[in-house]
Each structure stands twice: as structure tokens, then as C-alpha cells.
Scaffold this motif. Structure first.
Motif, PDB file in Angstrom:
ATOM      1  N   PHE A 256     -66.661  38.749  15.971  1.00 34.48           N
ATOM      2  CA  PHE A 256     -67.136  37.625  16.767  1.00 34.48           C
ATOM      3  C   PHE A 256     -66.374  36.333  16.466  1.00 34.48           C
ATOM      4  O   PHE A 256     -65.796  36.175  15.400  1.00 34.48           O
ATOM      5  N   ILE A 257     -66.417  35.424  17.415  1.00 37.79           N
ATOM      6  CA  ILE A 257     -65.909  34.067  17.253  1.00 37.79           C
ATOM      7  C   ILE A 257     -67.034  33.099  17.634  1.00 37.79           C
ATOM      8  O   ILE A 257     -67.513  33.151  18.775  1.00 37.79           O
ATOM      9  N   PRO A 258     -67.473  32.229  16.706  1.00 36.85           N
ATOM     10  CA  PRO A 258     -67.203  32.265  15.270  1.00 36.85           C
ATOM     11  C   PRO A 258     -67.921  33.447  14.623  1.00 36.85           C
ATOM     12  O   PRO A 258     -68.941  33.903  15.161  1.00 36.85           O
ATOM     13  N   PRO A 259     -67.427  33.935  13.485  1.00 37.39           N
ATOM     14  CA  PRO A 259     -68.087  35.074  12.846  1.00 37.39           C
ATOM     15  C   PRO A 259     -69.441  34.665  12.271  1.00 37.39           C
ATOM     16  O   PRO A 259     -69.541  33.644  11.585  1.00 37.39           O
ATOM     17  N   PRO A 260     -70.500  35.404  12.576  1.00 33.37           N
ATOM     18  CA  PRO A 260     -71.793  35.114  11.949  1.00 33.37           C
ATOM     19  C   PRO A 260     -71.748  35.475  10.465  1.00 33.37           C
ATOM     20  O   PRO A 260     -70.790  36.090   9.993  1.00 33.37           O
ATOM     21  N   LYS A 261     -72.795  35.137   9.756  1.00 38.27           N
ATOM     22  CA  LYS A 261     -72.826  35.406   8.316  1.00 38.27           C
ATOM     23  C   LYS A 261     -73.324  36.811   8.007  1.00 38.27           C
ATOM     24  O   LYS A 261     -73.320  37.218   6.844  1.00 38.27           O
ATOM     25  N   VAL A 262     -73.770  37.535   9.024  1.00 36.97           N
ATOM     26  CA  VAL A 262     -74.357  38.863   8.814  1.00 36.97           C
ATOM     27  C   VAL A 262     -73.773  39.871   9.794  1.00 36.97           C
ATOM     28  O   VAL A 262     -73.187  39.504  10.812  1.00 36.97           O
ATOM     29  N   ASP A 263     -73.929  41.157   9.480  1.00 35.95           N
ATOM     30  CA  ASP A 263     -73.543  42.220  10.399  1.00 35.95           C
ATOM     31  C   ASP A 263     -74.488  42.222  11.602  1.00 35.95           C
ATOM     32  O   ASP A 263     -75.625  41.744  11.536  1.00 35.95           O
ATOM     33  N   SER A 264     -74.010  42.788  12.708  1.00 30.98           N
ATOM     34  CA  SER A 264     -74.816  42.920  13.917  1.00 30.98           C
ATOM     35  C   SER A 264     -74.938  44.396  14.277  1.00 30.98           C
ATOM     36  O   SER A 264     -74.181  45.238  13.781  1.00 30.98           O
ATOM     37  N   ALA A 265     -75.898  44.710  15.131  1.00 24.33           N
ATOM     38  CA  ALA A 265     -76.078  46.093  15.581  1.00 24.33           C
ATOM     39  C   ALA A 265     -76.665  46.102  16.980  1.00 24.33           C
ATOM     40  O   ALA A 265     -77.437  45.216  17.351  1.00 24.33           O
ATOM     41  N   VAL A 266     -76.287  47.113  17.749  1.00 26.75           N
ATOM     42  CA  VAL A 266     -76.848  47.318  19.084  1.00 26.75           C
ATOM     43  C   VAL A 266     -77.940  48.371  18.983  1.00 26.75           C
ATOM     44  O   VAL A 266     -77.715  49.483  18.496  1.00 26.75           O
ATOM     45  N   VAL A 267     -79.133  48.006  19.432  1.00 22.41           N
ATOM     46  CA  VAL A 267     -80.269  48.921  19.437  1.00 22.41           C
ATOM     47  C   VAL A 267     -80.500  49.392  20.875  1.00 22.41           C
ATOM     48  O   VAL A 267     -80.563  48.572  21.802  1.00 22.41           O
TER      49      VAL A 267
END
Length: 283
Positions: free
Chosen positions: A197-208
Motif C-alpha cells: 500500500f501507499i502509504p504503508p499501514p503499520k499492520v498487515d491486511s487481509a481480505v475476508v
């Protein structure tokens, strides 16, 4: 990927160029993090298995990266965006889509989706982190059930995604897991690191990915919400203590046959439904 891609879509400039030309940047107030990788966007768009011509409802399209991928599947997309800065870029995309994209400026929490969409739809969204859980609960508590939506394919912080699919006797198991797994069948479809991502978040993401299921008709969703709110409100306490916060909660506990010495995190989905069923006539 559809073979009927409108020529205008195929000729669109790269998303980075569109963002630069319109002077767009991810805005913290809207919980935005832009995703540029077309391969990743196509993977997300393919999660629900949308067929050409089916309706898709997208919340918070931003500059339209995921919207492009959804259009590439052949879907008809309705997108709701409250950041007016993004509307010119989305208008260009709508023109290129030749009638397969409509854009609404507004707050997704205030949209009457069935009226706007005119029929069943898949919801696919890189949800703004600041409203994602509230929207999910709104969709999971739709009435009547089964709902107007065919499936949900939603991006969350990975921690939230894990709470949705959590099993009993785990730290992540709570009200969100009970609601989601009682009314639907959720699974984590894919995970994305911050660098995507731009900007990168501080945590991982996931698609549910969530598909609605049959829910017991004799148990109101409001009862399940009230019972789980009380039980998990003091999750480290035994049920006989935590359910004192629920009017006549101890009577419902006795009627359910569930051991009052247990803690909320040990109860199965079916046991919470039983507890809610026993509480309903007492409320």
C-alpha cells in the motif's frame, strides 16, 4: 477476466498517473491506503467469483484501483465515495466503462443499498479502516435474513480479519466472531503486507470472504447482540458474573442449561444462540 472489456478501459493510463494528475494523496481522515499493484487488485476482484453482468457494490473506491479490477471481471459496479477529491478520477473511469460504473458521492453508512442497487449484489471493498467494522456489522444485521447481498469480500486490518473467523477458546474469539459465524460463513481469502500500500499501514491486511447462511428464524439478531455484549463485556469472568449486566440474564442462563462457571470465550456459536433463544421471551 472478461473478453468484453470496453476499449476505453483498456486505454486508461496507469493509476499512478491518474493520481498524480488529479493531485490525490491518501488522506488519514478517510482511513485511506492506496493499492497500486494490478495483479493484487485482480486477485481481490476474483475472490467472490463475480460473473459478467452481475452487480457489485464498492465502498470507498478512492481513485479507482479496485474499481478497475472489478470492471475487468465484467461486473456492473456501483461505487460510493465520500471524498470529493476522488470524484473527477472516478468520473473519467465511469466514462471509459461505457455504462458499467455508476458513482455516488455520499457516506456509505447512510446509503439505502437495496434501493440504490435495485437487486442483489456482491460487496467488494478495500474498506476504510475507520469504518470497516461498523459497515460489516450493519451488513451482518440486515433484516430480513437472508440479506440483499450475495457475498462480502472485504479488506480489513489482519487483526480484525482474525477476529471475524476466530474459533472458541482463542483470544480473538468474541462478539464479532459469533455474529459473523452465526449468520454467515467467513474465511480469510488472502493476506497483504504493508508494503503493498501507499502509504504503508503499520499492520498487515487481509481480505475476508463472507457468504450468508440460514439463520434460526426464532432468534432475533438483537437478542444475540445483547447476550454476547454482556457475556464478552467481562470476558475473564464466569458467565454467572458477566450476565448480571443483562436484565434477567441469569434466568436465561439457568434455562439454557449452560454451566454458569464457564467463560464467554468457551461457548460455541450454537450455545450463544441457545442462550439468546432462552433470553428472548424474558426481555
Amino acid at each position: 477476466m472478461t473478453d468484453t472489456l470496453p476499449p476505453g478501459l483498456a486505454a486508461l493510463p496507469p493509476l499512478r498517473e491518474v493520481i498524480a494528475r488529479h493531485g490525490l494523496s491518501a488522506k488519514k481522515a478517510f482511513g485511506q491506503n492506496f493499492l497500486f499493484d494490478a495483479n493484487l487488485l485482480d486477485k481481490i476482484a476474483r475472490v467472490p467469483g463475480v460473473l459478467a453482468g452481475e452487480r457489485v457494490y464498492e465502498v470507498g473506491p478512492g481513485p479507482g484501483g479496485l474499481t478497475r479490477a472489478l470492471l475487468r471481471t465484467g461486473a456492473r459496479v456501483t461505487a460510493v465515495e465520500m471524498d470529493s477529491r476522488c470524484l473527477p478520477a472516478l468520473a473519467e473511469l465511469a466514462e471509459a466503462a461505457e455504462g458499467r460504473l455508476s458513482v455516488i458521492e455520499g457516506d456509505a453508512m447512510r446509503i439505502d443499498e437495496p434501493a440504490v442497487l435495485g437487486g442483489p449484489a456482491h460487496i467488494v471493498a478495500n474498506l476504510p479502516y475507520n469504518v470497516g467494522t461498523a459497515l460489516l456489522i450493519r451488513w451482518l444485521t440486515a433484516d430480513p435474513w437472508t440479506p440483499w447481498w450475495r457475498s462480502l469480500s472485504l479488506m480489513f486490518q489482519k487483526e480484525v480479519a482474525e477476529r471475524i473467523v476466530a474459533a472458541p477458546n482463542t483470544d480473538a474469539y468474541g462478539r464479532l466472531a459469533v455474529l459473523a459465524q452465526w449468520r454467515a460463513r467467513p474465511r480469510i481469502a488472502l493476506s497483504l503486507p504493508p508494503r503493498a500500500f501507499i502509504p504503508p499501514p503499520k499492520v498487515d491486511s487481509a481480505v475476508v470472504h463472507i457468504v450468508p447462511a440460514e439463520a434460526p428464524a426464532d432468534v432475533p439478531v438483537s437478542a444475540v447482540e445483547r447476550v454476547t455484549a454482556a457475556a464478552f463485556g467481562q470476558r475473564r469472568k464466569m458467565l454467572r458474573a458477566s450476565l448480571k449486566a443483562l436484565p434477567r440474564g441469569l434466568e436465561a442462563l439457568a434455562a439454557s442449561g449452560i454451566d454458569g462457571a464457564r467463560r464467554a470465550e468457551t461457548l460455541s456459536i450454537d450455545e450463544f444462540v441457545t442462550l439468546a433463544r432462552c433470553w428472548t421471551p424474558l426481555s
